[in-house]
Design an enzyme around this catalytic site. Structure first.
Site, PDB file in Angstrom:
ATOM      1  N   ALA A 127       1.737  -2.567  -6.982  1.00 41.88           N
ATOM      2  CA  ALA A 127       1.719  -1.193  -7.505  1.00 41.88           C
ATOM      3  C   ALA A 127       2.756  -0.972  -8.599  1.00 41.88           C
ATOM      4  CB  ALA A 127       1.942  -0.204  -6.364  1.00 41.88           C
TER       5      ALA A 127
ATOM      6  N   ASN B 171       2.014  -2.991 -11.709  1.00 41.66           N
ATOM      7  CA  ASN B 171       0.935  -2.378 -12.493  1.00 41.66           C
ATOM      8  C   ASN B 171       1.490  -1.319 -13.439  1.00 41.66           C
ATOM      9  OD1 ASN B 171      -0.941  -3.908 -11.066  1.00 41.66           O
ATOM     10  ND2 ASN B 171      -1.419  -2.265  -9.633  1.00 41.66           N
TER      11      ASN B 171
ATOM     12  N   TYR C 155      -4.267  -8.801   2.757  1.00 40.44           N
ATOM     13  CA  TYR C 155      -2.951  -9.208   2.262  1.00 40.44           C
ATOM     14  C   TYR C 155      -2.377 -10.372   3.070  1.00 40.44           C
ATOM     15  CZ  TYR C 155      -3.052  -4.638  -0.067  1.00 40.44           C
ATOM     16  OH  TYR C 155      -3.399  -3.554  -0.836  1.00 40.44           O
TER      17      TYR C 155
ATOM     18  N   GLY D  49      -4.475   5.092  -9.458  1.00 44.31           N
ATOM     19  CA  GLY D  49      -3.249   5.880  -9.312  1.00 44.31           C
ATOM     20  C   GLY D  49      -2.100   5.328 -10.123  1.00 44.31           C
ATOM     21  N   ASP D  50      -2.024   3.996 -10.221  1.00 44.08           N
ATOM     22  CA  ASP D  50      -0.980   3.379 -11.039  1.00 44.08           C
ATOM     23  C   ASP D  50      -1.220   3.692 -12.516  1.00 44.08           C
ATOM     24  OD1 ASP D  50       0.042   2.256  -8.693  1.00 44.08           O
ATOM     25  OD2 ASP D  50      -1.170   0.449  -8.917  1.00 44.08           O
TER      26      ASP D  50
END
Length: 318
Positions: free
Chosen positions: A43, A46, A113, A268-269
């Site tokens: 995140a 990014n 993950y 969102g990033d």
């Protein structure tokens, strides 16, 4: 361990985990996919990539393993012209990675993950170099780094405190990862504490409802503004975003229409990239939210978490 690159004057510094990401080349369950393409994910990274592509000088602080994935991350930093002066190559722990499914019709992909015990999860206050962080005028934090471990959380708190003391601006994206926290109660407490230390807070509507107990954008915004936050921008999905500032300015900003959503991860990033870059350029909050909506819309039109983030020229053309 070794350090790469030297710090210099920075516009933005951020801290977090980067992972190698393997994106499925075909639809279907991940266990049945035979071919993947390799990209980089994370995140905070990014956001760093997006800001760097717009011409800002960006630093990213983290730890990577002394392994093939760690070297891959470092090459991506170099490619994106991100300052790696506070990246430690840690030969004790590995670099994390993830698998991401390919979906059609704008469905959220499945992401699995492999990050437990990663080098980045061993980030701590010892990774805060005051000269490096102090060279930046803005700090961006996310709830992902805060959730990695107790020591990584301590680093986020310490960085926010020190940068605030130094008069820097701070943005915070809750970016909730409930599975990484011991309880929802702990997550709310720690995420809100970081939000209260920020100037600009950027929750999604659902995140804001969970964190504050308020159901409306106005209620969510007031919850943070009453704690000294200067502006709250709430991402409201297909409706765009709603914002309110400490001075009382507020508005709903319509979303940018997207005909074909390819990959929802990273929207969102992308929004954070647009908002932060515009505010650092001195644009109004409303124009910053508009840029956030635009870059978020570009992000979902490409496969990968950061592949759709535009250069300055591409943004102007869009």
């Amino acid at each position: 361990m070794s350090k790469l690159s030297q710090p210099g004057a920075l516009d933005v510094v951020t801290v977090g985990e980067a992972m190698a990401m393997f994106v499925a080349c075909e639809t279907g369950p991940l266990e049945e996919v035979s071919q993947f393409t390799r990209q980089v994910a994370g995140a905070e990274l990014n956001v760093a990539i997006g800001l760097s592509r717009l011409g800002l000088k960006v630093g990213w602080a983290s730890r990577v393993g002394d392994d093939v994935f760690g070297r891959f991350v470092l090459k991506q930093l170099e490619k994106e012209q991100i300052n790696a002066g506070q990246v430690t190559v840690d030969n004790r722990f590995p670099t994390g990675f993830q698998l991401k499914s390919k979906e059609l019709g704008g469905k959220d992909p499945r992401v699995e993950y492999f990050r437990k015990g990663s080098a980045a999860s061993h980030l701590s206050v010892a990774d805060f170099n005051p000269d490096y962080f102090g060279a930046a005028r803005h700090l961006h934090l996310s709830g992902v780094a805060a959730a990695l471990s107790d020591t990584s959380l301590a680093l986020s708190k310490f960085a926010a405190s020190e940068m605030r003391k130094a008069g820097k601006t701070i943005s915070f994206d809750p970016n909730l990862r409930p599975v990484l926290w011991s309880s929802e109660q702990q997550m709310r407490k720690e995420i809100n504490a970081l939000a209260f230390a920020a100037d600009w807070v950027l929750p999604g509507l659902g995140e804001g409802q969970l964190l504050t107990g308020q159901q409306t954008p106005a209620g969510i915004a007031d919850f943070y503004l009453e704690q000294g936050v200067k502006a709250v921008v709430i991402k409201t999905g297909p409706d765009g975003a709603w914002f309110k500032s400490a001075s009382g300015e507020q508005a709903q900003v319509a979303a940018c229409k997207v005909e074909n959503v390819v990959d929802t991860v990273g929207a969102g990033d992308g929004f954070a990239v647009g908002l932060i870059s515009a505010l650092l350029e001195g644009l109004s909050l409303e124009l910053a939210v508009k840029r956030g909506n635009k870059i978020g819309s570009l992000a979902v039109q490409a496969v990968g978490d950061s592949e759709g983030l535009p250069t300055r020229e591409q943004l102007e053309q869009a």
